[in-house]
Design an enzyme around this catalytic site. Structure first.
Site, PDB file in Angstrom:
ATOM      1  N   LYS A  54       0.839  -1.204   0.000  1.00 50.82           N
ATOM      2  CA  LYS A  54       0.000   0.000   0.000  1.00 50.82           C
ATOM      3  C   LYS A  54       0.875   1.257   0.000  1.00 50.82           C
ATOM      4  O   LYS A  54       0.610   2.214  -0.722  1.00 50.82           O
ATOM      5  CB  LYS A  54      -0.931  -0.015   1.221  1.00 50.82           C
ATOM      6  CG  LYS A  54      -1.992  -1.113   1.141  1.00 50.82           C
ATOM      7  CD  LYS A  54      -2.767  -1.280   2.451  1.00 50.82           C
ATOM      8  CE  LYS A  54      -3.631  -2.532   2.383  1.00 50.82           C
ATOM      9  NZ  LYS A  54      -4.420  -2.763   3.598  1.00 50.82           N
ATOM     10  N   GLN A  98      -4.279  -1.264   9.790  1.00 47.44           N
ATOM     11  CA  GLN A  98      -4.187  -2.609   9.217  1.00 47.44           C
ATOM     12  C   GLN A  98      -4.738  -3.644  10.205  1.00 47.44           C
ATOM     13  O   GLN A  98      -4.417  -3.615  11.397  1.00 47.44           O
ATOM     14  CB  GLN A  98      -2.725  -2.924   8.851  1.00 47.44           C
ATOM     15  CG  GLN A  98      -2.526  -4.231   8.126  1.00 47.44           C
ATOM     16  CD  GLN A  98      -3.170  -4.270   6.737  1.00 47.44           C
ATOM     17  OE1 GLN A  98      -3.347  -3.249   6.081  1.00 47.44           O
ATOM     18  NE2 GLN A  98      -3.548  -5.454   6.293  1.00 47.44           N
ATOM     19  N   ASP A 121     -10.454   2.831   4.355  1.00 45.93           N
ATOM     20  CA  ASP A 121     -10.895   1.446   4.137  1.00 45.93           C
ATOM     21  C   ASP A 121     -12.411   1.323   3.984  1.00 45.93           C
ATOM     22  O   ASP A 121     -12.911   0.256   3.624  1.00 45.93           O
ATOM     23  CB  ASP A 121     -10.491   0.582   5.337  1.00 45.93           C
ATOM     24  CG  ASP A 121      -9.195  -0.168   5.103  1.00 45.93           C
ATOM     25  OD1 ASP A 121      -8.969  -0.603   3.958  1.00 45.93           O
ATOM     26  OD2 ASP A 121      -8.426  -0.331   6.058  1.00 45.93           O
TER      27      ASP A 121
HETATM   28  N1  GUN Z   1      -6.508  -6.878   6.615  1.00 46.62           N
HETATM   29  C1  GUN Z   1      -6.883  -7.689   5.599  1.00 46.62           C
HETATM   30  N2  GUN Z   1      -7.486  -6.966   4.619  1.00 46.62           N
HETATM   31  C2  GUN Z   1      -7.474  -5.686   5.032  1.00 46.62           C
HETATM   32  C3  GUN Z   1      -7.946  -4.478   4.445  1.00 46.62           C
HETATM   33  O1  GUN Z   1      -8.506  -4.442   3.355  1.00 46.62           O
HETATM   34  N3  GUN Z   1      -7.750  -3.354   5.190  1.00 46.62           N
HETATM   35  C4  GUN Z   1      -7.155  -3.383   6.412  1.00 46.62           C
HETATM   36  N4  GUN Z   1      -7.036  -2.227   7.073  1.00 46.62           N
HETATM   37  N5  GUN Z   1      -6.721  -4.486   6.975  1.00 46.62           N
HETATM   38  C5  GUN Z   1      -6.869  -5.634   6.289  1.00 46.62           C
END
Ligand code: GUN
Length: 282
Positions: A54, A98, A121
């Site tokens: 990311k 995350q 998100d």
């Molecule tokens: N953990 C697994 N998938 C995601 C996601 O799309 N966003 C976040 N913040 N954590 C995750």
């Protein structure tokens, strides 16, 4: 005939090129780049890789990234305090925590402190609620990416029979709502569904997000269907999906690979959310 493989990397590159253009124009207008803050707590190996991807995607597309890598012993209070600071920081347009968080931290409590306008998100109750109501909102990235993957096939979502397997807050529920918004007839299957094959065999669009490696085999799929595999299962050092590619590709019309399908477009849609959040506050 073998299914056409949907190239998630190519679609993600197209989305990111558009994002980069908008981010560069934003920089020219505002004299600063858009910014994403990423909070990673603990040392979960897979989370570390996702966060790296990311951050790289931000840096490659004219978006600042601010990484907060905190030890697993960090308190809930300290994370919330950091989120409040980022909410008030005008150089930060999006905030991402995350998941998963270490077990002593209440995920819902922590997430609820993120500003609804910086919810990169789309996980907050208000954004999820607005999605349900059909109002403008920041939406979860994987479901938005799945819609892009389906659209890339050229099939008509309007009137299609869509079956979603899995009912998570991150994928199953929001993709069902987005498909509904696009006028599909949507069926949700989950671990308590009796004989889910009775549904999957009639699906024009099949989205599988269960975390069970190879759950879906060719005999469960309608001929010509679009099959979207959200699974990310590790076997040895290898990544594999919830769909058995070998048998399903002989029946489906289109299928996403793992890796190289849903993953790359999820990151691209995260960047799109940052643009959306930044432009709203401009
Ligand atoms: N953990 C697994 N998938 C995601 C996601 O799309 N966003 C976040 N913040 N954590 C995750």
């Amino acid at each position: 005939m073998s299914a056409q493989i949907i190239d998630g990397r190519k679609i993600a590159a197209e989305i990111k090129a558009q994002v980069k253009k908008e981010a560069e124009e934003y920089l020219k207008r505002n004299g600063r780049k858009m910014g994403l803050a990423v909070i990673l707590v603990g040392d979960d190996f897979a989370s570390g890789i996702y966060v790296r991807n990311k951050i790289d995607a931000c840096n490659e597309n004219c978006i600042n990234s601010y990484a907060y890598k905190l030890p697993a012993t960090t308190t809930e209070h300290d994370i919330i305090e950091l989120i409040h600071r980022l909410n008030n920081d005008e150089t930060v347009d999006g905030i991402l925590v995350q998941l998963p968080l270490p077990p002593h931290i209440r995920q819902n409590v922590v997430l609820s402190h993120i500003s609804v306008y910086k919810d990169a998100d789309g996980f907050l109750a208000e954004n999820a609620g607005n999605l349900m109501l059909g109002n403008p909102s920041l939406n979860a990235c994987t479901p938005c990416g799945i819609i892009e993957l389906i659209r890339s096939t050229g099939i008509n979502i309007d009137g299609a029979n869509a079956v979603v397997i899995g009912r998570s807050n991150i994928v199953g529920k929001p993709i069902s709502l987005l498909l509904l918004e696009n006028h599909a007839t949507v069926t949700m299957c989950h671990s308590h569904t009796a004989n889910f094959v009775n549904f999957t065999r009639h699906a024009d669009i099949l989205v599988v997000a269960t975390g069970q490696k190879g759950l879906i085999t060719g005999d469960m799929v309608k001929k010509g269907a679009v099959v979207i595999d959200v699974g990310m299962n590790r076997e040895g050092g290898k990544l594999c999906g919830d769909v058995d590619m070998e048998s399903v590709k002989e029946v489906a019309g289109f299928i996403t690979p793992v890796p190289g399908g849903v993953g790359p477009v999820t990151v691209a849609m995260l960047l799109k959310n940052i643009v959306k959040a930044a432009l709203r506050l401009e």
